[in-house]
Design a protein around this motif. Structure first.
Motif, PDB file in Angstrom:
ATOM      1  N   LEU A 183       9.811  -8.457  29.316  1.00 26.59           N
ATOM      2  CA  LEU A 183      10.617  -9.160  28.263  1.00 26.59           C
ATOM      3  C   LEU A 183       9.227 -11.098  28.590  1.00 26.59           C
ATOM      4  O   LEU A 183       8.780 -11.277  28.221  1.00 26.59           O
ATOM      5  CB  LEU A 183      11.609  -9.892  28.888  1.00 26.59           C
ATOM      6  N   ALA A 184       9.647 -11.264  30.239  1.00 30.87           N
ATOM      7  CA  ALA A 184       8.800 -12.011  30.925  1.00 30.87           C
ATOM      8  C   ALA A 184       7.735 -12.232  30.087  1.00 30.87           C
ATOM      9  O   ALA A 184       6.521 -13.355  30.377  1.00 30.87           O
ATOM     10  CB  ALA A 184       8.948 -12.805  32.479  1.00 30.87           C
ATOM     11  N   LYS A 185       6.850 -10.784  31.334  1.00 24.78           N
ATOM     12  CA  LYS A 185       5.372 -10.854  30.249  1.00 24.78           C
ATOM     13  C   LYS A 185       4.395 -11.364  28.842  1.00 24.78           C
ATOM     14  O   LYS A 185       3.870 -12.641  28.414  1.00 24.78           O
ATOM     15  CB  LYS A 185       4.959  -9.359  31.081  1.00 24.78           C
ATOM     16  N   ALA A 186       5.501 -10.636  28.400  1.00 28.48           N
ATOM     17  CA  ALA A 186       6.082 -10.942  26.922  1.00 28.48           C
ATOM     18  C   ALA A 186       5.765 -12.534  26.431  1.00 28.48           C
ATOM     19  O   ALA A 186       5.379 -12.901  25.708  1.00 28.48           O
ATOM     20  CB  ALA A 186       6.519 -10.201  26.293  1.00 28.48           C
ATOM     21  N   ARG A 187       7.266 -12.737  26.841  1.00 30.20           N
ATOM     22  CA  ARG A 187       6.822 -13.985  25.983  1.00 30.20           C
ATOM     23  C   ARG A 187       5.778 -15.879  27.115  1.00 30.20           C
ATOM     24  O   ARG A 187       5.903 -16.739  26.206  1.00 30.20           O
ATOM     25  CB  ARG A 187       8.611 -14.791  27.480  1.00 30.20           C
ATOM     26  N   ALA A 188       6.497 -14.956  28.796  1.00 26.53           N
ATOM     27  CA  ALA A 188       4.631 -15.916  28.263  1.00 26.53           C
ATOM     28  C   ALA A 188       3.898 -15.835  28.208  1.00 26.53           C
ATOM     29  O   ALA A 188       2.871 -16.981  27.639  1.00 26.53           O
ATOM     30  CB  ALA A 188       4.255 -15.914  29.812  1.00 26.53           C
ATOM     31  N   ALA A 189       3.079 -14.551  27.158  1.00 26.07           N
ATOM     32  CA  ALA A 189       1.848 -14.579  26.833  1.00 26.07           C
ATOM     33  C   ALA A 189       2.071 -15.392  25.456  1.00 26.07           C
ATOM     34  O   ALA A 189       0.859 -16.318  24.414  1.00 26.07           O
ATOM     35  CB  ALA A 189       1.471 -13.260  26.393  1.00 26.07           C
ATOM     36  N   GLN A 190       3.367 -15.219  24.723  1.00 28.01           N
ATOM     37  CA  GLN A 190       3.584 -16.303  23.112  1.00 28.01           C
ATOM     38  C   GLN A 190       2.978 -17.628  23.943  1.00 28.01           C
ATOM     39  O   GLN A 190       2.755 -18.204  22.722  1.00 28.01           O
ATOM     40  CB  GLN A 190       4.908 -15.357  22.964  1.00 28.01           C
ATOM     41  N   HIS A 191       3.986 -18.066  24.580  1.00 30.49           N
ATOM     42  CA  HIS A 191       3.768 -19.583  24.638  1.00 30.49           C
ATOM     43  C   HIS A 191       2.805 -19.894  25.252  1.00 30.49           C
ATOM     44  O   HIS A 191       2.182 -20.898  25.358  1.00 30.49           O
ATOM     45  CB  HIS A 191       4.932 -19.580  26.058  1.00 30.49           C
ATOM     46  N   ARG A 192       1.755 -18.831  26.265  1.00 29.89           N
ATOM     47  CA  ARG A 192       0.299 -19.538  26.274  1.00 29.89           C
ATOM     48  C   ARG A 192      -0.551 -19.755  25.412  1.00 29.89           C
ATOM     49  O   ARG A 192      -1.546 -20.233  25.516  1.00 29.89           O
ATOM     50  CB  ARG A 192      -0.337 -18.405  27.125  1.00 29.89           C
ATOM     51  N   ARG A 193      -0.692 -18.472  24.100  1.00 28.89           N
ATOM     52  CA  ARG A 193      -0.669 -18.634  23.408  1.00 28.89           C
ATOM     53  C   ARG A 193      -0.163 -19.971  22.277  1.00 28.89           C
ATOM     54  O   ARG A 193      -1.662 -20.986  21.635  1.00 28.89           O
ATOM     55  CB  ARG A 193      -0.193 -17.609  22.243  1.00 28.89           C
ATOM     56  N   TRP A 194       0.598 -20.653  21.957  1.00 29.96           N
ATOM     57  CA  TRP A 194       1.462 -21.501  21.591  1.00 29.96           C
ATOM     58  C   TRP A 194       0.622 -22.955  22.275  1.00 29.96           C
ATOM     59  O   TRP A 194       0.205 -24.062  22.080  1.00 29.96           O
ATOM     60  CB  TRP A 194       2.732 -21.443  21.627  1.00 29.96           C
ATOM     61  N   LEU A 195       0.136 -22.999  23.644  1.00 28.09           N
ATOM     62  CA  LEU A 195       0.487 -24.026  24.147  1.00 28.09           C
ATOM     63  C   LEU A 195      -1.257 -24.073  24.260  1.00 28.09           C
ATOM     64  O   LEU A 195      -1.725 -25.127  24.137  1.00 28.09           O
ATOM     65  CB  LEU A 195       0.231 -23.873  26.178  1.00 28.09           C
ATOM     66  N   GLU A 196      -1.882 -22.779  23.962  1.00 24.46           N
ATOM     67  CA  GLU A 196      -3.338 -23.062  23.455  1.00 24.46           C
ATOM     68  C   GLU A 196      -3.653 -23.416  22.002  1.00 24.46           C
ATOM     69  O   GLU A 196      -4.446 -24.705  22.075  1.00 24.46           O
ATOM     70  CB  GLU A 196      -4.466 -21.713  23.870  1.00 24.46           C
TER      71      GLU A 196
END
Length: 203
Positions: A142-155
Motif C-alpha cells: 500500500l505504501a509503495k503504491a501511494r508513494a508512487a501516486q503522490h509522486r506523480r501528482w507532485l511532478e
C-alpha cells in the motif's frame, strides 16, 4: 492537496448538488464564489467558458460538475450577483456579467478569514488504519503504491509551477500561491509513504 481531495470530494449531482448551490452570502455557495471570482478575474463569460476556466484552475482542489456550472450562474443572476445577457445573433449564448452586488459579495467572502473545516475522504488512510488486521506485507505494498501516486501528482504540480507565465498578471500570483501549497502537500505525502514502505514498524 488537490488531486487527492478533488478525487474524494467532488459534489454529487443530487440533493448535495442543490446544497452546494445554496447558502453563504445571500444564497451564494463556495462554488458560487468560484463563478464570481472567475468572472471578476477574466470578465463576462458563458457557462461553457466558465467550465474551461474551472478545468484549468480550481478543478484540482475544488471540482465542480459541469451541470452545476450551467445552473449556478442563473441562480446568481436571480440573486442580483450576476447580470445575464443573451446574444441577439448567432448561437444566442447566455453571457453572465459581474454586478456591483456580486463584487461586494465576493469582497465580503474574501475578507472573512474563517473557512469551514476541509473534508478529506481517503480510502488509503482507511486501509492504513486497519492494516494491522491484514498481512504485514500489505502495508508495504500500500505504501509503495501511494508513494508512487503522490509522486506523480507532485511532478504534475511541479510542472504546472514551472510553466507559470510571469507576464500573466491575471493568474500568475494566484497560481503560484496555490501550486506552492500543492507541491508542499504532495511532498509531505511522498515522504510519509516512502518512509512507511522502508520501515513499516517505525512509530
Amino acid at each position: 492537496m488537490a488531486a487527492e481531495q478533488a478525487e474524494q470530494a467532488e459534489p454529487k449531482e443530487s440533493g448535495s448538488a442543490q446544497a452546494a448551490e445554496g447558502g453563504g452570502d445571500g444564497g451564494c455557495s463556495p462554488s458560487g464564489y468560484v463563478v464570481l471570482g472567475l468572472i471578476a478575474r477574466h470578465g463576462a463569460m458563458t457557462p461553457y467558458e466558465l467550465k474551461a476556466r474551472v478545468e484549468e484552475s480550481v478543478q484540482y482542489f475544488w471540482p465542480i460538475p459541469h451541470a452545476q456550472l450551467y445552473r449556478i450562474p442563473p441562480r446568481l443572476a436571480e440573486l442580483g450577483l450576476l447580470r445575464e445577457e443573451t446574444e441577439t445573433e448567432g448561437r444566442r449564448r447566455r453571457v453572465f456579467h459581474l454586478t456591483g452586488a456580486g463584487r461586494a459579495a465576493l469582497e465580503r467572502w474574501l475578507g472573512d478569514p474563517q473557512a469551514p473545516e476541509p473534508e478529506t475522504r481517503d480510502p488509503a488512510q482507511l486501509k492504513l488504519f486497519f492494516a494491522d488486521l491484514g498481512d504485514p506485507a500489505d502495508v508495504v505494498a500500500l505504501a509503495k503504491a501511494r508513494a508512487a501516486q503522490h509522486r506523480r501528482w507532485l511532478e504534475l504540480y511541479q510542472s504546472f509551477r514551472a510553466d507559470i507565465d510571469p507576464t500573466d498578471e491575471a493568474r500568475r500570483l494566484s497560481r503560484a500561491r496555490i501550486l506552492r501549497l500543492a507541491v508542499a502537500h504532495e511532498q509531505a505525502y511522498v515522504d510519509y509513504w516512502e518512509s512507511l514502505a522502508a520501515d513499516p514498524e517505525s512509530l
